[in-house]
Design a protein around this motif. Structure first.
Motif, PDB file in Angstrom:
ATOM      1  N   ASP A   4      41.732  36.931  45.108  1.00 30.92           N
ATOM      2  CA  ASP A   4      40.988  37.588  44.050  1.00 30.92           C
ATOM      3  C   ASP A   4      39.720  38.236  44.589  1.00 30.92           C
ATOM      4  O   ASP A   4      38.917  38.768  43.838  1.00 30.92           O
ATOM      5  CB  ASP A   4      40.652  36.605  42.925  1.00 30.92           C
ATOM      6  N   ARG A   5      39.546  38.209  45.900  1.00 32.71           N
ATOM      7  CA  ARG A   5      38.408  38.860  46.532  1.00 32.71           C
ATOM      8  C   ARG A   5      38.813  40.242  47.026  1.00 32.71           C
ATOM      9  O   ARG A   5      39.918  40.453  47.491  1.00 32.71           O
ATOM     10  CB  ARG A   5      37.909  38.036  47.724  1.00 32.71           C
ATOM     11  N   GLU A   6      37.893  41.166  46.927  1.00 26.74           N
ATOM     12  CA  GLU A   6      38.140  42.496  47.475  1.00 26.74           C
ATOM     13  C   GLU A   6      38.320  42.377  48.989  1.00 26.74           C
ATOM     14  O   GLU A   6      37.606  41.627  49.658  1.00 26.74           O
ATOM     15  CB  GLU A   6      36.954  43.403  47.158  1.00 26.74           C
ATOM     16  N   ARG A   8      37.904  44.018  52.469  1.00 22.83           N
ATOM     17  CA  ARG A   8      37.170  45.111  53.114  1.00 22.83           C
ATOM     18  C   ARG A   8      37.236  45.036  54.633  1.00 22.83           C
ATOM     19  O   ARG A   8      36.619  45.858  55.313  1.00 22.83           O
ATOM     20  CB  ARG A   8      35.690  45.098  52.680  1.00 22.83           C
ATOM     21  N   TYR A  35      35.307  50.281  54.763  1.00 21.95           N
ATOM     22  CA  TYR A  35      35.914  49.119  55.421  1.00 21.95           C
ATOM     23  C   TYR A  35      35.145  48.750  56.689  1.00 21.95           C
ATOM     24  O   TYR A  35      34.558  49.612  57.356  1.00 21.95           O
ATOM     25  CB  TYR A  35      37.372  49.407  55.792  1.00 21.95           C
ATOM     26  N   ASP A 224      44.840  51.226  53.487  1.00 18.75           N
ATOM     27  CA  ASP A 224      44.061  51.191  52.252  1.00 18.75           C
ATOM     28  C   ASP A 224      44.935  50.647  51.099  1.00 18.75           C
ATOM     29  O   ASP A 224      44.483  49.792  50.316  1.00 18.75           O
ATOM     30  CB  ASP A 224      43.601  52.611  51.939  1.00 18.75           C
ATOM     31  N   LYS A 228      44.400  47.053  48.939  1.00 18.19           N
ATOM     32  CA  LYS A 228      44.376  46.962  47.478  1.00 18.19           C
ATOM     33  C   LYS A 228      45.527  46.096  46.957  1.00 18.19           C
ATOM     34  O   LYS A 228      45.352  45.299  46.031  1.00 18.19           O
ATOM     35  CB  LYS A 228      44.449  48.367  46.874  1.00 18.19           C
ATOM     36  N   ALA A 231      45.135  42.301  47.535  1.00 18.43           N
ATOM     37  CA  ALA A 231      44.046  41.695  46.770  1.00 18.43           C
ATOM     38  C   ALA A 231      44.441  41.383  45.338  1.00 18.43           C
ATOM     39  O   ALA A 231      43.721  40.701  44.619  1.00 18.43           O
ATOM     40  CB  ALA A 231      42.835  42.632  46.768  1.00 18.43           C
ATOM     41  N   ARG A 232      45.598  41.880  44.906  1.00 18.08           N
ATOM     42  CA  ARG A 232      46.021  41.656  43.522  1.00 18.08           C
ATOM     43  C   ARG A 232      46.420  40.204  43.298  1.00 18.08           C
ATOM     44  O   ARG A 232      46.972  39.564  44.153  1.00 18.08           O
ATOM     45  CB  ARG A 232      47.196  42.580  43.179  1.00 18.08           C
TER      46      ARG A 232
END
Length: 232
Positions: A4-6, A8, A35, A224, A228, A231-232
């Motif tokens: 649940d963390r972005e 990067r 990033y 990229d 994303k 992270a879902r």
């Protein structure tokens, strides 16, 4: 693995006959997008040594990370990717053995490519044939870029292809693959087989084996997407 963390952080792992400098374009695109990108410099002396070099970089990450491998680097990230900070994997025309398999076994049953010629010395280290380097590795690069890759190539200890993988990160972590449709280093069917077996989300691009450099934009976009998606 999802988080649940972005995400990067990105770690890039080069393959045989190359070093990390070929990732410059991908690095610049991703850093411009915010990033933090780190490039592993594999010694190419053994699977264990390359995994250790990658793990050393993963240990330094401050959060979840996308781990990316090109060519032989795919074998390395398959083993090293079990690291708890790795949230997702990206294979860039890369090898993806399963547990107990060697890298060399991935070639079995697939047609060899005559443009890709390895010269092996008495010490067991291999270089790509200079005269066929551009045709076999980087035919879509400029003459100048292909010459630099040829002249700066890093030899690999050919015994690495006989070292079995003991961990398979793609079994447990979301996986993406970018496949160069004009790759002369690997058979297309072989690349598709490995990507599909790992349940990767596949992107194809018209490029040579050196797509990590010549198609930096496409590769960066997939990384990229992986950041994303994982992270879902």
């Amino acid at each position: 693995m999802s988080t649940d963390r972005e995400i990067r952080n990105v770690v890039l792992v080069h393959g045989a006959f190359a070093d990390g400098s070929g990732w410059r374009g991908v690095h610049d695109i991703l850093t411009a997008r915010g990033y933090t990108v780190t490039i592993v410099q594999n010694p190419l002396t053994s699977l264990a040594d390359d995994v250790a070099a990658t793990t050393r970089i993963l240990d330094r990450q401050d959060g979840p990370t996308i781990l990316v491998g090109h060519s032989w680097g795919g074998t390395v990230i398959t083993e090293a990717g079990v690291h708890p900070k790795v949230a997702g994997l990206v294979y860039v025309s890369a090898l993806a053995p399963d547990s107990g398999e060697t890298t060399g076994q991935q070639y079995e049953g697939f047609a060899p490519t005559p443009e890709f010629v390895i010269d092996v010395g008495d010490d067991g280290y291999g270089f790509l044939d200079p005269g066929k380097f551009k045709a076999g590795f980087a035919h879509d690069a400029s003459d100048e870029d292909a010459a630099f890759l040829r002249d700066s190539q890093v030899p690999i200890n050919m015994s690495v292809f006989d070292s079995p993988v003991t961990h398979t990160a793609w079994r447990d972590k979301p996986t993406w693959a970018v496949i160069a449709t004009e790759d002369k280093s690997f058979d297309q069917a072989m690349l598709q087989h490995m990507a599909k077996r790992s349940a990767a989300t596949i992107t194809t691009v018209s490029a040579s084996h050196a797509l990590f450099m010549t198609q930096a934009g496409v590769v960066a976009d997939v990384i990229d997407e992986a950041a994303k998606g994982a992270a879902r």
